[in-house]
Design an enzyme around this catalytic site. Structure first.
Site, PDB file in Angstrom:
ATOM      1  CB  SER A 153      -0.734   0.078   1.284  1.00 58.50           C
ATOM      2  OG  SER A 153      -1.279   1.485   1.556  1.00 58.50           O
ATOM      3  CE1 TYR A 166      -4.142  -2.162   4.927  1.00 60.76           C
ATOM      4  CE2 TYR A 166      -3.148  -0.138   4.485  1.00 60.76           C
ATOM      5  CZ  TYR A 166      -3.919  -1.335   4.022  1.00 60.76           C
ATOM      6  OH  TYR A 166      -3.860  -1.380   2.821  1.00 60.76           O
TER       7      TYR A 166
HETATM    8  P1  NAI Z   1     -11.253  -6.728  -0.535  1.00 59.90           P
HETATM    9  O1  NAI Z   1     -11.734  -6.575   0.901  1.00 59.90           O
HETATM   10  O2  NAI Z   1     -12.133  -6.360  -1.545  1.00 59.90           O
HETATM   11  O3  NAI Z   1     -10.460  -8.047  -0.789  1.00 59.90           O
HETATM   12  C1  NAI Z   1      -9.442  -8.714  -0.067  1.00 59.90           C
HETATM   13  C2  NAI Z   1      -9.790 -10.121   0.206  1.00 59.90           C
HETATM   14  O4  NAI Z   1      -9.153 -10.876   1.319  1.00 59.90           O
HETATM   15  C3  NAI Z   1     -11.365 -10.254   0.726  1.00 59.90           C
HETATM   16  O5  NAI Z   1     -11.921 -11.143  -0.257  1.00 59.90           O
HETATM   17  C4  NAI Z   1     -11.158 -11.157   2.247  1.00 59.90           C
HETATM   18  O6  NAI Z   1     -12.251 -12.129   2.412  1.00 59.90           O
HETATM   19  C5  NAI Z   1      -9.441 -11.685   1.818  1.00 59.90           C
HETATM   20  N1  NAI Z   1      -9.037 -12.036   3.199  1.00 59.90           N
HETATM   21  C6  NAI Z   1      -9.257 -11.427   4.279  1.00 59.90           C
HETATM   22  N2  NAI Z   1      -8.482 -12.228   5.398  1.00 59.90           N
HETATM   23  C7  NAI Z   1      -8.344 -13.329   4.860  1.00 59.90           C
HETATM   24  C8  NAI Z   1      -7.637 -14.365   5.477  1.00 59.90           C
HETATM   25  N3  NAI Z   1      -7.263 -14.229   6.715  1.00 59.90           N
HETATM   26  N4  NAI Z   1      -7.467 -15.461   4.577  1.00 59.90           N
HETATM   27  C9  NAI Z   1      -7.640 -15.368   3.366  1.00 59.90           C
HETATM   28  N5  NAI Z   1      -8.357 -14.460   2.703  1.00 59.90           N
HETATM   29  C10 NAI Z   1      -8.336 -13.345   3.527  1.00 59.90           C
HETATM   30  O7  NAI Z   1     -10.008  -5.599  -0.440  1.00 59.90           O
HETATM   31  P2  NAI Z   1      -8.887  -5.178  -1.505  1.00 59.90           P
HETATM   32  O8  NAI Z   1      -8.845  -3.556  -1.350  1.00 59.90           O
HETATM   33  O9  NAI Z   1      -8.972  -5.608  -2.763  1.00 59.90           O
HETATM   34  O10 NAI Z   1      -7.547  -5.589  -0.878  1.00 59.90           O
HETATM   35  C11 NAI Z   1      -6.597  -6.244  -1.567  1.00 59.90           C
HETATM   36  C12 NAI Z   1      -5.315  -5.766  -1.124  1.00 59.90           C
HETATM   37  O11 NAI Z   1      -5.011  -4.181  -1.360  1.00 59.90           O
HETATM   38  C13 NAI Z   1      -4.868  -5.761   0.621  1.00 59.90           C
HETATM   39  O12 NAI Z   1      -3.839  -6.366   0.680  1.00 59.90           O
HETATM   40  C14 NAI Z   1      -5.150  -4.266   0.681  1.00 59.90           C
HETATM   41  O13 NAI Z   1      -4.525  -3.930   1.940  1.00 59.90           O
HETATM   42  C15 NAI Z   1      -4.448  -3.693  -0.386  1.00 59.90           C
HETATM   43  N6  NAI Z   1      -4.767  -2.254  -0.617  1.00 59.90           N
HETATM   44  C16 NAI Z   1      -6.045  -1.791  -0.695  1.00 59.90           C
HETATM   45  C17 NAI Z   1      -6.210  -0.602  -0.749  1.00 59.90           C
HETATM   46  C18 NAI Z   1      -7.849  -0.054  -1.002  1.00 59.90           C
HETATM   47  O14 NAI Z   1      -8.110   1.245  -1.094  1.00 59.90           O
HETATM   48  N7  NAI Z   1      -8.698  -0.932  -0.954  1.00 59.90           N
HETATM   49  C19 NAI Z   1      -5.151   0.487  -0.966  1.00 59.90           C
HETATM   50  C20 NAI Z   1      -3.903  -0.164  -0.863  1.00 59.90           C
HETATM   51  C21 NAI Z   1      -3.720  -1.142  -0.687  1.00 59.90           C
END
Ligand code: NAI
Length: 336
Positions: A153, A166
């Protein structure tokens, strides 16, 4: 890695947001895709969507903080496709906001458990399998032996008063990725760490996957704070577009991808701040900058940098506050 057709991909957090975007993009280019996620319902929906797009997809439910479960998922995917992944994309992540001084052990254990230890688990489980399968047969090194991507991030580059667990997890996986980038060069395995800003994803609801055993939090979290985060993330970058930035970095062997900061202005600013923090003159510059920022915030239109919350997400509340009963936390920083 330049050619994705026929490659075996393993994507964590692949049922939603950025991970699902990667599954669509790389699957659309002919990769055979395993998505793993903690949410079975989301996996079922995502696999159906991917199959509808003609993508060869396998879904496995698992918690990536659970090492036996993670190992079993890696074994099941290997059995299904006949080999370990050439493309490992570690995208799963969670977030929750509150003042650093309100944080509990459980706030750290949950966020670091998923965002840092989940990635560590992925490295320890997959790196030996990838090296053995693709890089040292007959004593030769295959220069396109695979690629590992990690989603960090922009939070990796700075500390944030309401996002300590985070930010530390994201700084840590950036550093981890850079260590593996160097270590895996002799095996022809590339490593890319992507550092996005806002993504149009479901991370605003991440607290719903928080395990009961780690539910003790110091932060104020409600449907209203979740709605607010959903409204903000709805304005983020499209996940398939984001995956396109990752593909570009992978194709060109770039260890870092900055999709929201292509000229690295924000990264330079953060690193400059750390340097400024180390001298009296630098601290003067920091104070000037803080004054300038305060002026800018005063002149922001209603709702701050993200504008007014979209009513379609329901009633909103301020996020990033502490629970009301934490007597040591400044009143202005807690729900009252
Ligand atoms: P999202 O919530 O849409 O997708 C993340 C997925 O990870 C979810 O489907 C969730 O069920 C899964 N997950 C959570 N805990 C888990 C576990 N213990 N075991 C297996 N799966 C698990 O969120 P997003 O935004 O697509 O996140 C993807 C990555 O992007 C993350 O690492 C997040 O930190 C990073 N990120 C997100 C930003 C944003 O604005 N959404 C900005 C910068 C980085």
């Amino acid at each position: 890695m330049k050619d994705f057709a026929g490659k075996i991909a393993f994507i964590t957090g692949g049922a939603s947001g950025a991970g699902l975007g990667q599954a669509k993009l790389f699957g659309g280019l002919g990769a055979k895709v395993t998505i793993v996620d903690i949410r079975q319902e989301a996996i079922d929906k995502a696999v159906a969507e991917l199959k509808g797009l003609g993508i060869d997809a396998l879904g496995i439910q698992m918690d990536l903080t659970n090492r036996p479960q993670y190992t079993a998922a890696a074994d099941a995917a290997e059995k299904h496709w006949g080999a370990p992944p050439q493309l490992l994309i570690q995208t799963a992540g969670v977030n929750t906001f509150g003042p650093a001084e309100a944080s509990t052990f459980e706030d750290y254990d949950w966020v670091l458990g998923v965002n840092l230890h989940g990635v560590v688990n992925g490295m320890v489980i997959f790196v030996p399998r990838m090296i053995k399968a693709y890089n040292t047969q007959n004593g030769t090194v295959n220069r396109d032996g695979g690629h590992i991507a990690i989603v960090s991030s922009m939070g990796a580059f700075d500390g944030f008063a309401t996002d300590a667990p985070y930010s530390v997890s994201k700084a840590a996986v950036l550093n981890l990725g850079l260590s593996y980038y160097d270590a895996l060069k002799p095996y022809g395995i590339g490593v890319t760490v992507q550092c996005p800003a806002n993504i149009n994803s479901n991370i605003g609801e991440a607290v719903k996957t928080r395990p009961a055993s780690l539910s003790n939090t110091g932060y104020y979290v409600s449907e209203g704070t979740i709605n607010m985060l959903k409204s903000i993330h709805a304005q983020g970058m499209d996940p398939v577009e984001l995956a396109g930035h990752l593909k570009y970095a992978m194709e060109n062997g770039l260890p870092v991808s900055l999709p929201h900061d292509p000229e690295a202005k924000m990264v330079r600013h953060s690193l400059e701040k750390v340097i400024n923090f180390s001298s009296v003159e630098g601290m003067e510059r920091v104070r000037e900058e803080e004054k300038r920022m305060a002026e800018m915030m005063k002149n922001m239109p209603d709702g701050g940098p993200f504008g007014k919350p979209d009513p379609k997400f329901g009633p909103v509340e301020v996020f990033g506050q502490a629970k009301p009963d934490l007597e040591w936390v400044d009143t202005a920083k807690k729900k009252h």
